[in-house]
Write a protein that holds these residues in place. Structure first.
Motif, PDB file in Angstrom:
ATOM      1  N   MET A   1       0.854  -1.195   0.000  1.00  0.00           N
ATOM      2  CA  MET A   1       0.000   0.000   0.000  1.00  0.00           C
ATOM      3  C   MET A   1       0.892   1.248   0.000  1.00  0.00           C
ATOM      4  SD  MET A   1      -2.984   1.097   2.717  1.00  0.00           S
ATOM      5  CE  MET A   1      -3.979  -0.343   2.331  1.00  0.00           C
ATOM      6  N   ASP A   2       0.642   2.169  -0.963  1.00  0.00           N
ATOM      7  CA  ASP A   2       1.510   3.329  -1.059  1.00  0.00           C
ATOM      8  C   ASP A   2       1.100   4.421  -0.063  1.00  0.00           C
ATOM      9  OD1 ASP A   2      -0.774   4.394  -2.179  1.00  0.00           O
ATOM     10  OD2 ASP A   2       0.000   4.420  -4.228  1.00  0.00           O
ATOM     11  N   LEU A   3       1.943   5.450   0.023  1.00  0.00           N
ATOM     12  CA  LEU A   3       1.785   6.519   1.011  1.00  0.00           C
ATOM     13  C   LEU A   3       1.719   7.863   0.316  1.00  0.00           C
ATOM     14  CD1 LEU A   3       1.962   7.653   3.976  1.00  0.00           C
ATOM     15  CD2 LEU A   3       4.449   7.612   3.671  1.00  0.00           C
ATOM     16  N   LEU A   4       0.736   8.697   0.703  1.00  0.00           N
ATOM     17  CA  LEU A   4       0.624  10.065   0.189  1.00  0.00           C
ATOM     18  C   LEU A   4       0.782  11.033   1.352  1.00  0.00           C
ATOM     19  CD1 LEU A   4      -0.113  11.909  -2.308  1.00  0.00           C
ATOM     20  CD2 LEU A   4      -2.427  11.954  -1.353  1.00  0.00           C
ATOM     21  N   ARG A   5       1.724  11.944   1.228  1.00  0.00           N
ATOM     22  CA  ARG A   5       1.910  13.009   2.215  1.00  0.00           C
ATOM     23  C   ARG A   5       1.284  14.285   1.655  1.00  0.00           C
ATOM     24  NH1 ARG A   5       6.788  10.270   1.756  1.00  0.00           N
ATOM     25  NH2 ARG A   5       7.618   9.363   3.685  1.00  0.00           N
ATOM     26  N   PHE A   6       0.402  14.906   2.413  1.00  0.00           N
ATOM     27  CA  PHE A   6      -0.176  16.157   1.922  1.00  0.00           C
ATOM     28  C   PHE A   6      -0.287  17.176   3.038  1.00  0.00           C
ATOM     29  CE2 PHE A   6      -3.911  13.677   3.182  1.00  0.00           C
ATOM     30  CZ  PHE A   6      -4.738  14.605   3.810  1.00  0.00           C
ATOM     31  N   ILE A   7      -0.340  18.441   2.633  1.00  0.00           N
ATOM     32  CA  ILE A   7      -0.411  19.548   3.570  1.00  0.00           C
ATOM     33  C   ILE A   7      -1.674  20.347   3.311  1.00  0.00           C
ATOM     34  CG2 ILE A   7       0.976  21.032   2.050  1.00  0.00           C
ATOM     35  CD1 ILE A   7       2.071  22.375   4.596  1.00  0.00           C
ATOM     36  N   THR A   8      -2.303  20.827   4.379  1.00  0.00           N
ATOM     37  CA  THR A   8      -3.420  21.764   4.235  1.00  0.00           C
ATOM     38  C   THR A   8      -2.908  23.154   4.575  1.00  0.00           C
ATOM     39  OG1 THR A   8      -4.119  21.386   6.530  1.00  0.00           O
ATOM     40  CG2 THR A   8      -5.154  20.047   4.816  1.00  0.00           C
ATOM     41  N   CYS A   9      -3.206  24.107   3.724  1.00  0.00           N
ATOM     42  CA  CYS A   9      -2.746  25.471   3.970  1.00  0.00           C
ATOM     43  C   CYS A   9      -3.826  26.451   3.532  1.00  0.00           C
ATOM     44  CB  CYS A   9      -1.435  25.753   3.241  1.00  0.00           C
ATOM     45  SG  CYS A   9      -1.371  25.219   1.509  1.00  0.00           S
ATOM     46  N   GLY A  10      -3.763  27.630   4.104  1.00  0.00           N
ATOM     47  CA  GLY A  10      -4.762  28.656   3.835  1.00  0.00           C
ATOM     48  C   GLY A  10      -4.711  29.704   4.923  1.00  0.00           C
ATOM     49  N   SER A  11      -5.608  30.650   4.876  1.00  0.00           N
ATOM     50  CA  SER A  11      -5.610  31.734   5.847  1.00  0.00           C
ATOM     51  C   SER A  11      -6.257  31.292   7.157  1.00  0.00           C
ATOM     52  CB  SER A  11      -6.359  32.942   5.277  1.00  0.00           C
ATOM     53  OG  SER A  11      -6.194  34.067   6.118  1.00  0.00           O
ATOM     54  N   VAL A  12      -6.145  32.161   8.161  1.00  0.00           N
ATOM     55  CA  VAL A  12      -6.740  31.887   9.472  1.00  0.00           C
ATOM     56  C   VAL A  12      -8.256  31.748   9.337  1.00  0.00           C
ATOM     57  CG1 VAL A  12      -7.026  32.771  11.815  1.00  0.00           C
ATOM     58  CG2 VAL A  12      -4.899  33.167  10.583  1.00  0.00           C
ATOM     59  N   ASP A  13      -8.814  30.750  10.017  1.00  0.00           N
ATOM     60  CA  ASP A  13     -10.259  30.508  10.065  1.00  0.00           C
ATOM     61  C   ASP A  13     -10.855  30.032   8.744  1.00  0.00           C
ATOM     62  OD1 ASP A  13     -10.381  31.176  12.741  1.00  0.00           O
ATOM     63  OD2 ASP A  13     -10.789  33.295  12.337  1.00  0.00           O
ATOM     64  N   ASP A  14     -10.005  29.561   7.817  1.00  0.00           N
ATOM     65  CA  ASP A  14     -10.540  28.976   6.591  1.00  0.00           C
ATOM     66  C   ASP A  14     -11.086  27.569   6.833  1.00  0.00           C
ATOM     67  OD1 ASP A  14     -10.163  31.139   5.003  1.00  0.00           O
ATOM     68  OD2 ASP A  14      -8.363  30.410   3.996  1.00  0.00           O
ATOM     69  N   GLY A  15     -10.736  26.982   7.983  1.00  0.00           N
ATOM     70  CA  GLY A  15     -11.287  25.679   8.341  1.00  0.00           C
ATOM     71  C   GLY A  15     -10.363  24.505   8.116  1.00  0.00           C
ATOM     72  N   LYS A  16      -9.030  24.750   8.152  1.00  0.00           N
ATOM     73  CA  LYS A  16      -8.079  23.660   7.898  1.00  0.00           C
ATOM     74  C   LYS A  16      -8.186  22.557   8.945  1.00  0.00           C
ATOM     75  CE  LYS A  16      -4.603  26.439   8.024  1.00  0.00           C
ATOM     76  NZ  LYS A  16      -5.429  27.637   8.305  1.00  0.00           N
ATOM     77  N   SER A  17      -8.178  22.953  10.219  1.00  0.00           N
ATOM     78  CA  SER A  17      -8.236  21.936  11.283  1.00  0.00           C
ATOM     79  C   SER A  17      -9.559  21.180  11.253  1.00  0.00           C
ATOM     80  CB  SER A  17      -8.031  22.606  12.649  1.00  0.00           C
ATOM     81  OG  SER A  17      -6.749  23.196  12.737  1.00  0.00           O
ATOM     82  N   THR A  18     -10.641  21.890  10.963  1.00  0.00           N
ATOM     83  CA  THR A  18     -11.949  21.225  10.872  1.00  0.00           C
ATOM     84  C   THR A  18     -11.985  20.260   9.691  1.00  0.00           C
ATOM     85  OG1 THR A  18     -13.049  23.138  11.879  1.00  0.00           O
ATOM     86  CG2 THR A  18     -14.432  21.604  10.640  1.00  0.00           C
ATOM     87  N   LEU A  19     -11.366  20.648   8.576  1.00  0.00           N
ATOM     88  CA  LEU A  19     -11.328  19.771   7.407  1.00  0.00           C
ATOM     89  C   LEU A  19     -10.584  18.477   7.728  1.00  0.00           C
ATOM     90  CD1 LEU A  19     -11.794  19.193   4.403  1.00  0.00           C
ATOM     91  CD2 LEU A  19      -9.647  20.391   3.933  1.00  0.00           C
ATOM     92  N   ILE A  20      -9.428  18.591   8.376  1.00  0.00           N
ATOM     93  CA  ILE A  20      -8.670  17.392   8.727  1.00  0.00           C
ATOM     94  C   ILE A  20      -9.464  16.542   9.708  1.00  0.00           C
ATOM     95  CG2 ILE A  20      -6.586  16.542   9.872  1.00  0.00           C
ATOM     96  CD1 ILE A  20      -5.127  18.960   8.773  1.00  0.00           C
ATOM     97  N   GLY A  21     -10.083  17.204  10.689  1.00  0.00           N
ATOM     98  CA  GLY A  21     -10.922  16.473  11.636  1.00  0.00           C
ATOM     99  C   GLY A  21     -12.040  15.724  10.944  1.00  0.00           C
ATOM    100  N   ARG A  22     -12.660  16.364   9.944  1.00  0.00           N
ATOM    101  CA  ARG A  22     -13.753  15.722   9.201  1.00  0.00           C
ATOM    102  C   ARG A  22     -13.224  14.521   8.408  1.00  0.00           C
ATOM    103  NH1 ARG A  22     -18.792  15.131   9.903  1.00  0.00           N
ATOM    104  NH2 ARG A  22     -19.024  17.375  10.322  1.00  0.00           N
ATOM    105  N   LEU A  23     -12.058  14.659   7.787  1.00  0.00           N
ATOM    106  CA  LEU A  23     -11.462  13.543   7.058  1.00  0.00           C
ATOM    107  C   LEU A  23     -11.246  12.345   7.988  1.00  0.00           C
ATOM    108  CD1 LEU A  23      -8.702  15.016   4.676  1.00  0.00           C
ATOM    109  CD2 LEU A  23     -10.558  13.472   4.031  1.00  0.00           C
ATOM    110  N   LEU A  24     -10.690  12.610   9.167  1.00  0.00           N
ATOM    111  CA  LEU A  24     -10.419  11.534  10.121  1.00  0.00           C
ATOM    112  C   LEU A  24     -11.716  10.935  10.663  1.00  0.00           C
ATOM    113  CD1 LEU A  24      -7.498  13.220  12.098  1.00  0.00           C
ATOM    114  CD2 LEU A  24      -7.299  11.467  10.334  1.00  0.00           C
TER     115      LEU A  24
END
Length: 429
Positions: A1-24
């Motif tokens: 099984m292969d591995l993908l490394r990715f980063i979430t980036c954007g401005s403050v309050d764009d919802g990066k942490s919530t997006l990662i939480g939703r993915l998990l």
């Protein structure tokens, strides 16, 4: 099984942490004990606060922002993932550089109410400089703009201008709502006009980049092993990680920067001899001749063509409060190799709002500048575009040991390499 490394980036309050939480959360990648903790800390609306899955620092929880770089891991039946959540504040751009340095894909989050802003441009520029090939334009909070297709299309058009300016090779645009889970793991019924994949579907299918330069093997010595015991009185091995390409027992190799030649007598992986080893394996090389090899030296086949030079032109992201000026003396740390150097010239600075190159004699905190460096001893490097592992370095203060800048080598002989660089962006919705 292969591995993908990715980063979430954007401005403050764009919802990066919530997006990662939703993915998990929606991919069933959250443990039962963590789920129990989340159940105790809900929003006033009664919804689970998914941002808590990444915002672990006390200061972050108090301010409701991400300060440090957070890493999370999850697996689906199709692929393994490592997520990097980078901070959105301008003053933490250096953290974003650190987080993006090993990423294969960048998710650039945009608030549908705000559209493309300066931080969108800044983070896209940095990600492109760091060699990331795949971008996802994630237009978040579509629920707050009535799921309007026209708003999404306008943001896509604005971002396409950035993609064309930076010649981004692969860009996919996805409308979503991290809070409600629309188009994150499963496709949304609220966005019926969008016919593309959900974010997770795209992450599971995007090609994982192979070795950046398989035809140019690189191995830098991290540690010289000489046990000098009764059992191993003459053992001498050179430990490190293969940075690119493949090494074979019997290969004729050259030691740089000395230029001495010898032959690989044996390759060890986990204390067992193997015939071949490839990047990114950690290995021990044993050489046939008793040549002088030290920590920081590079061992490459005689058919390889690294640049061995004392003069380097590089792109820097300046990370220190004290400005950089031409003539400053510092240390260049290139993996295990550490050499004294000076900045002989600051060629130009990149305006993150326009991507124009402007003249300057200083670099301030978070500035992106092109500089010329001269080192006291030769460095064995590659153009970063062709080998991310050997084209990256950091600048370190001689007195304090503080990290001053992240650097990317931008000038070596391009005729020595055959890796193509895409000329036009491929943009899809």
């Amino acid at each position: 099984m292969d591995l993908l490394r990715f980063i979430t980036c954007g401005s403050v309050d764009d919802g990066k942490s919530t997006l990662i939480g939703r993915l998990l959360y929606d991919s069933d990648s959250v443990s039962l004990d963590v789920l129990a903790t989340l159940e105790k800390r809900r929003h006033a609306s009664g919804d689970v606060d998914l941002a808590l899955l990444t915002d672990g620092l006390k200061a972050e929880r108090e301010q409701g922002i991400t300060i440090d770089v957070a890493h999370k891991y999850f697996t689906t039946p199709r692929r393994k993932f490592i997520i990097t959540d980078a901070p959105g504040h301008v003053q933490y751009t250096r953290n974003m550089v650190t987080g993006a340095s090993n990423a294969d894909l960048a998710i650039v989050l945009v608030d549908a109410r705000q559209g493309v802003i300066e931080q969108t441009r800044r983070h896209t520029l940095i990600a492109s400089l760091l060699g990331i090939q795949h971008f996802v334009l994630a237009v978040n909070k579509m629920d707050l703009v009535g799921h309007e297709e026209v708003i999404f299309n306008q943001i896509v058009a604005d971002y396409q201008e950035i993609a064309e300016q930076l010649k981004l090779p692969h860009v996919v645009a996805i409308p979503l709502s991290a809070l409600n889970g629309d188009n994150v793991v499963r496709r949304s019924r609220q966005l019926v006009w969008y016919q593309g994949p959900s974010l997770l579907e795209h992450l599971e299918s995007v090609p994982v980049p192979a070795d950046a330069n398989p035809n140019e093997p690189r191995f830098q010595v991290q540690y010289v092993i000489r046990p000098q015991t009764e059992e191993l009185p003459d053992y001498r091995g050179y430990a490190g990680r293969i940075q690119s390409g493949t090494y074979h027992e019997g290969d004729r190799v050259r030691i740089w920067p000395s230029g001495l030649e010898t032959v690989i007598d044996a390759i060890e992986v986990s204390q067992r001899e193997v015939a071949t080893a490839t990047a990114p394996q950690a290995v021990v090389l044993r050489l046939r001749d008793d040549v002088d090899v030290s920590r920081g030296d590079t061992i490459v086949p005689t058919t390889a063509h690294p640049a061995v030079t004392r003069e380097v032109e590089a792109t820097l992201c300046w990370m220190h409060e004290r400005p950089l000026k031409a003539g400053r003396k510092l240390l260049v740390q290139h993996h295990s190799a550490v050499v004294k150097a000076s900045v002989t010239a600051i060629v130009h600075k990149t305006n993150v709002a326009t991507f124009d190159q402007v003249g300057t004699d200083t670099a301030q905190l978070n500035d992106i500048v092109r500089v010329q460096l001269k080192t006291a001893l030769p460095l064995v490097v590659d153009d970063y575009r062709h080998n991310r592992a050997t084209g990256a370095f950091i600048l370190v203060d001689e007195q304090t040991g503080e990290t001053l800048a992240a650097g990317l080598v931008t000038e070596t002989d391009p005729e020595l390499f055959a890796t193509p660089i895409p000329a036009e962006p491929a943009f899809s919705i």
